[in-house]
Write a protein that holds these residues in place. Sequence first.
Motif, mmCIF file in Angstrom:
data_model
loop_
_atom_site.group_PDB
_atom_site.id
_atom_site.type_symbol
_atom_site.label_atom_id
_atom_site.label_comp_id
_atom_site.label_asym_id
_atom_site.label_seq_id
_atom_site.Cartn_x
_atom_site.Cartn_y
_atom_site.Cartn_z
ATOM 1 N N VAL A 34 108.770 -40.081 45.162
ATOM 2 C CA VAL A 34 107.679 -40.039 46.272
ATOM 3 C C VAL A 34 107.351 -38.515 46.070
ATOM 4 O O VAL A 34 107.953 -37.761 46.388
ATOM 5 C CB VAL A 34 108.241 -40.694 47.718
ATOM 6 N N THR A 35 106.060 -38.273 45.863
ATOM 7 C CA THR A 35 105.456 -36.790 45.931
ATOM 8 C C THR A 35 104.118 -36.539 46.702
ATOM 9 O O THR A 35 103.304 -37.260 46.934
ATOM 10 C CB THR A 35 104.998 -36.432 44.400
ATOM 11 N N ALA A 140 112.064 -26.338 40.293
ATOM 12 C CA ALA A 140 113.295 -26.371 40.453
ATOM 13 C C ALA A 140 113.770 -27.961 41.177
ATOM 14 O O ALA A 140 112.930 -28.274 41.791
ATOM 15 C CB ALA A 140 113.846 -25.325 41.288
ATOM 16 N N ARG A 141 115.048 -28.256 40.931
ATOM 17 C CA ARG A 141 115.638 -29.673 41.658
ATOM 18 C C ARG A 141 116.816 -29.352 42.143
ATOM 19 O O ARG A 141 117.690 -28.831 41.265
ATOM 20 C CB ARG A 141 115.412 -30.586 40.555
ATOM 21 N N ALA A 142 117.081 -29.934 43.010
ATOM 22 C CA ALA A 142 118.627 -29.867 43.671
ATOM 23 C C ALA A 142 118.941 -31.175 44.413
ATOM 24 O O ALA A 142 117.886 -31.972 44.682
ATOM 25 C CB ALA A 142 118.662 -28.696 44.703
ATOM 26 N N GLY A 143 120.184 -31.587 44.295
ATOM 27 C CA GLY A 143 120.436 -32.922 44.838
ATOM 28 C C GLY A 143 121.955 -32.948 44.895
ATOM 29 O O GLY A 143 122.707 -32.190 44.628
ATOM 30 N N LEU A 144 122.255 -34.518 45.104
ATOM 31 C CA LEU A 144 123.830 -34.758 45.363
ATOM 32 C C LEU A 144 123.915 -36.172 44.745
ATOM 33 O O LEU A 144 123.121 -36.932 44.987
ATOM 34 C CB LEU A 144 124.019 -34.843 46.704
ATOM 35 N N ILE A 157 115.781 -33.474 45.617
ATOM 36 C CA ILE A 157 114.382 -32.870 46.274
ATOM 37 C C ILE A 157 113.891 -31.939 45.083
ATOM 38 O O ILE A 157 114.823 -31.119 44.596
ATOM 39 C CB ILE A 157 114.506 -32.184 47.799
ATOM 40 N N GLU A 158 112.713 -31.923 44.732
ATOM 41 C CA GLU A 158 112.206 -31.156 43.540
ATOM 42 C C GLU A 158 110.972 -30.484 43.933
ATOM 43 O O GLU A 158 109.978 -30.983 44.785
ATOM 44 C CB GLU A 158 111.897 -31.954 42.575
ATOM 45 N N TYR A 159 110.913 -29.375 43.567
ATOM 46 C CA TYR A 159 109.521 -28.597 43.840
ATOM 47 C C TYR A 159 108.879 -28.222 42.394
ATOM 48 O O TYR A 159 109.733 -27.591 41.591
ATOM 49 C CB TYR A 159 109.609 -27.322 44.536
ATOM 50 N N LEU A 160 107.571 -28.722 42.133
ATOM 51 C CA LEU A 160 107.066 -28.297 40.761
ATOM 52 C C LEU A 160 105.699 -27.861 40.934
ATOM 53 O O LEU A 160 104.860 -28.498 41.442
ATOM 54 C CB LEU A 160 107.079 -29.808 39.903
ATOM 55 N N GLY A 194 103.711 -29.657 43.900
ATOM 56 C CA GLY A 194 104.100 -31.078 44.561
ATOM 57 C C GLY A 194 105.599 -30.894 44.942
ATOM 58 O O GLY A 194 106.349 -30.221 44.204
ATOM 59 N N VAL A 195 105.842 -31.498 46.052
ATOM 60 C CA VAL A 195 107.356 -31.576 46.539
ATOM 61 C C VAL A 195 107.682 -33.207 46.467
ATOM 62 O O VAL A 195 106.979 -34.283 46.854
ATOM 63 C CB VAL A 195 107.380 -31.187 47.937
ATOM 64 N N THR A 196 108.979 -33.383 45.689
ATOM 65 C CA THR A 196 109.148 -34.783 45.223
ATOM 66 C C THR A 196 110.656 -35.371 45.966
ATOM 67 O O THR A 196 111.437 -34.380 45.902
ATOM 68 C CB THR A 196 109.430 -34.901 43.769
ATOM 69 N N VAL A 197 110.807 -36.152 46.506
ATOM 70 C CA VAL A 197 111.963 -36.868 47.055
ATOM 71 C C VAL A 197 112.295 -38.089 46.123
ATOM 72 O O VAL A 197 111.312 -38.808 45.932
ATOM 73 C CB VAL A 197 111.912 -37.078 48.566
ATOM 74 N N ALA A 198 113.392 -38.072 45.505
ATOM 75 C CA ALA A 198 113.681 -39.031 44.689
ATOM 76 C C ALA A 198 115.168 -39.675 45.054
ATOM 77 O O ALA A 198 115.875 -38.917 45.485
ATOM 78 C CB ALA A 198 113.840 -38.552 43.082
ATOM 79 N N ALA A 199 115.379 -40.774 44.727
ATOM 80 C CA ALA A 199 116.845 -41.485 45.040
ATOM 81 C C ALA A 199 116.906 -42.478 43.701
ATOM 82 O O ALA A 199 116.017 -43.486 43.384
ATOM 83 C CB ALA A 199 116.922 -42.116 46.137
#
Length: 217
Positions: A34-35, A140-144, A157-160, A194-199
């Motif tokens: 979702v962005t 950049a992208r960071a997550g767990l 979570i990603e910022y592009l 854009g800021v993206t949250v992904a799972a």
Amino acid sequence: MKAFKASLLVLACFVLVPIVGVAQEVDISLKARVTGFAGRFGDTYAAIGYEPSLLIKPSEKPWAGGLSYSRNILAFDNNSDMKAGMSILNTHFGAEATVARYFHPFAYALLGLRFMSYEKDDFSSESSSGFTSVSLGYGARAGLQIGGKKWRFEGSIEYLSGTTSRYLTPESFSRATQEGGAYRNYTSLTSINGVTVAAGIVYIIDLGSNSSDQTID
């Protein structure tokens, strides 16, 4: 444009296959995205989509890199007959660590290409696409990741951001249709942030353990 994207994927495979041959671990993932967008572009659009990706760890050290492709549907005014989509092909490089066995934080730098396409419902074929643009994307992208040696859940979570690109809004698309002008003449030029949250889920292929087992035997 589709042929161009296919060529990029084939080229990426040729680059990654030799690296897979010396990899200790390969992660294959599929995530929902979702962005939300910032700036003028974000005043008009949001996006939902999916992303398959491949991550390669060539050694026991935390460094890792790979390739991801996402297809996103741009959401806007439901009363418009315009269709808009975004495809993103990214390479990523960074690090992934393991904490307390089941927790695997990661952070990557992203570099790739973004393809924006706009169509209208009553076009007879895809060859009649109204407008398409390409831009360079970086971020950049960071997550767990949470899980064991084979299956994991991943959230990120990603910022592009990227270079400036021309885009259409439903209003500019309607004006071009009503006035009979070329769609490009009604586009706006701006960067897309854009800021993206992904799972999603991750499957891990541990090549290092297989080679170790063969050595012991």
